[in-house]
Design an enzyme around this catalytic site. Structure first.
Site, PDB file in Angstrom:
ATOM      1  N   ARG A  69      33.911  27.959  47.918  1.00 13.03           N
ATOM      2  CA  ARG A  69      34.058  28.611  49.213  1.00 13.03           C
ATOM      3  C   ARG A  69      32.940  28.159  50.138  1.00 13.03           C
ATOM      4  O   ARG A  69      31.797  28.044  49.726  1.00 13.03           O
ATOM      5  CB  ARG A  69      34.013  30.139  49.057  1.00 13.03           C
ATOM      6  N   ASP A 123      39.221  35.447  36.250  1.00 10.98           N
ATOM      7  CA  ASP A 123      40.268  35.888  37.166  1.00 10.98           C
ATOM      8  C   ASP A 123      41.611  36.058  36.446  1.00 10.98           C
ATOM      9  O   ASP A 123      41.995  35.209  35.643  1.00 10.98           O
ATOM     10  CB  ASP A 123      40.411  34.822  38.264  1.00 10.98           C
ATOM     11  N   HIS A 169      45.841  37.635  37.084  1.00  9.34           N
ATOM     12  CA  HIS A 169      46.858  38.229  37.943  1.00  9.34           C
ATOM     13  C   HIS A 169      47.881  38.919  37.068  1.00  9.34           C
ATOM     14  O   HIS A 169      48.375  38.331  36.106  1.00  9.34           O
ATOM     15  CB  HIS A 169      47.485  37.157  38.832  1.00  9.34           C
ATOM     16  N   LYS A 182      41.559  47.040  47.974  1.00  8.70           N
ATOM     17  CA  LYS A 182      40.910  46.753  46.692  1.00  8.70           C
ATOM     18  C   LYS A 182      39.935  47.839  46.277  1.00  8.70           C
ATOM     19  O   LYS A 182      39.422  48.586  47.111  1.00  8.70           O
ATOM     20  CB  LYS A 182      40.191  45.407  46.751  1.00  8.70           C
TER      21      LYS A 182
HETATM   22 ZN    ZN Z   1      44.156  36.436  43.271  1.00  9.71          ZN
END
Ligand code: ZN
Length: 558
Positions: free
Chosen positions: A284, A304, A306, A386
């Site tokens: 980033r 990470d 999902h 979130k």
């Molecule tokens: Zn994501």
């Protein structure tokens, strides 16, 4: 403080003087710079002012009158401030002869100030603009009691000692350099070892909890980012480039890769929830000014995942993630945390109804767990609200780690489907979540929490063998082989140095155990052990030592 400075140096002009987290500052325009000794002089004057117990008196004044008043006093910065305040009236506070523009509120009188300390001096441009005059800023802090103040001062000193950037260098964990580029982490052997240990732990925990491991590419065509919304809502944070006239971006997030895996075949309601996990490295474009050690970097790896699920699975899945976070923090030695709920930002995709549903799911889950939280208005991701969980370290400082996001928008944009019980097509809901968050930042938190002395199960080197002379060299190697076979991370310090120096170096490196061996130990087939926590613990058999380490490792003794 401003009153004291004006009494000592009447020609000093006042800038602004707000309260900040953990204290206050005031900006002064003065020809001569303040010296560190001046802080002591100002403190003495402040004590006199406190003793006199001046009441703080508030009055409201027409702006025109206030401008005249401060002009007469020569306070040109205050005049500028007053002229910018909207409305016709401003509030003025006075204590003794000292008058200041202030919104308030204040304590009733100077005598109520019990414990304070001036901390530092720094330069600060007026309004933070480089072409404006440079003022001198004095920082200070104040507490209700001397005890609270001392505790605070000790905490700042302790924090300095624990700074992960300093320890990272001392322990040879990682480095960053301008030749490679700022915000890019280079792991040295011991840091890479630590990182691998964290990865192994977290990967196994995911597999145990029904997640499936996937791995995706690091660059994706811009078309994907256009579809996901990143192109419109996140572009300034992304690195883009062209291959054969086709634009690509380095992934700032892992979501599209996992979405593609989901989409690769027809899914039935019976398959859900599907939980795809990756140790996903992302890049980033953070501004160089905000980069800070391992906390803010340009390249980092997230644990990470999902979760693609049905509407009526959402709450249970969120609760499972919260439990996962708490278990993980405990395993790594963190006992305390705080929670924030972030709502819809101005720049965002998706319908109001979906945002309301997503926020409700997060709130209901927190309530079901009886967890308290603060609301962070407008700070959600562009695709959904979130929950942020911040761990608290040994000094009670907060570190952002876990995030759980509830998303209706990306399943819509990527046209994700599952076949329902009735044979019709429906849209799954997607949860984005990380447990440790950025592995880099988590390592920073670990290093500072333990002041570099990591518990045995995480120590990159658990044990160093120190032969007292060359004659013990062969025995040292035999001991090394046995310990290595016993799954212990062990090194030999065979340098031609004095024993005391080797012991000191091992202490500086914060290695949990030292094994000192000479002819005496060899003749009886034993080892002499020093523990970092307990000092010299005497001679023991190699097998007993391996048992001891195994137990300490399994119990994750801190
Ligand atoms: Zn994501």
């Amino acid at each position: 403080m401003a009153q004291a400075v004006k009494e000592l140096w009447p020609d000093a002009k006042l800038g602004i003087g707000p309260s900040i987290e953990d204290g206050f500052y005031y900006d002064f325009d003065r020809e001569e710079p303040f010296s560190p000794e001046d802080l002591g002089v100002i403190e003495t004057k402040m004590r006199e002012i406190i003793k006199k117990n001046y009441p703080f008196e508030r009055r409201e004044m027409a702006k025109a009158e206030a401008v005249k008043l401060f002009k007469n006093m020569g306070e040109t910065y205050k005049v500028e401030l007053i002229e910018k305040i909207p409305g016709d009236v401003v509030s003025i506070y006075s204590n003794g002869n000292f008058i200041d523009l202030c919104k308030g509120p204040h304590v009733a009188s100077t005598g109520e100030i019990k414990a304070f300390k001036l901390l530092s001096i720094a330069g600060a441009y007026w309004h933070g603009i480089e072409t404006n005059p440079m003022l001198q800023r004095i920082y200070g802090t104040a507490f209700p009691t001397q005890k609270d103040l001392e505790h605070y001062i000790k905490t700042i000193e302790e924090a300095k000692k624990r700074d992960h950037r300093v320890l990272g260098r001392q322990l040879e964990y990682f480095s960053m350099n301008d030749e490679m580029g700022p915000g890019l982490v280079l792991y040295h052997p011991k840091g890479a070892r630590l990182r691998t240990l964290i990865e192994e732990y977290i990967r196994n925990e995911h597999l145990k909890r029904g997640y499936q491991l996937v791995i995706g590419p690091h660059i994706l065509k811009s078309d994907v980012w256009v579809r996901s919304g990143h192109y419109d809502y996140y572009k300034e944070n992304m690195y883009m480039f062209k291959i054969e006239n086709q634009e690509y971006a380095i992934k700032p997030m892992n979501c599209p890769n996992h979405i593609m895996v989901y989409k690769s075949k027809t899914r039935s309601y019976k398959d859900l929830p599907i939980k795809l996990f990756e140790l996903g490295t992302v890049y980033r474009n953070e501004k160089s000014g905000v980069l800070h050690g391992l906390l803010r970097v340009r390249g980092f790896t997230q644990d990470d995942a999902h979760i693609f699920c049905l509407q009526d699975q959402v709450e249970d899945e969120i609760i499972k993630v919260i439990d996962f976070v708490i278990d993980t923090l405990n395993a790594f030695g963190f006992d305390d945390f705080s929670i924030e709920l972030s709502t819809r930002p101005a720049k965002s995709i998706g319908s109001d109804a979906d945002w309301a549903l997503a926020e409700k799911a997060l709130i209901d889950s927190l309530n079901r767990k009886s967890l308290s939280y603060e609301i962070n208005e407008g700070d959600g991701a562009f695709y959904g609200p979130k929950i942020d969980i911040k761990l608290k370290d040994a000094l009670k400082r907060e570190w952002q780690c876990a995030t759980i996001q509830c998303d209706f928008a990306l399943p819509e944009r990527f046209d994700l489907k599952y076949i329902g019980q009735d044979g019709k097509e429906y849209r799954p809901i997607m949860l984005h979540r990380v447990i440790l968050g950025s592995l880099e930042r988590f390592m920073g938190a670990l290093i500072e929490h333990f002041a570099g002395a990591l518990p045995l199960w995480l120590a990159p080197v658990q044990c160093v063998i120190i032969p007292v002379s060359e004659k013990a060299g062969v025995y040292a190697e035999n001991v090394w082989r046995t310990l290595f076979a016993g799954d212990i991370r062990v090194e030999i310090d065979a340098r031609n140095e004095r024993l005391q120096k080797k012991i000191r170096d091992a202490e500086v490196q914060k290695i949990p155990y030292m094994i000192v061996i000479g002819e005496k130990e060899e003749s009886v087939g034993m080892i002499s052990v020093r523990s970092k926590a307990q000092g010299d613990i005497g001679r023991m058999k190699l097998g007993d030592f391996i048992e001891r380490i195994k137990e300490e490792k399994e119990k994750r003794v801190r």
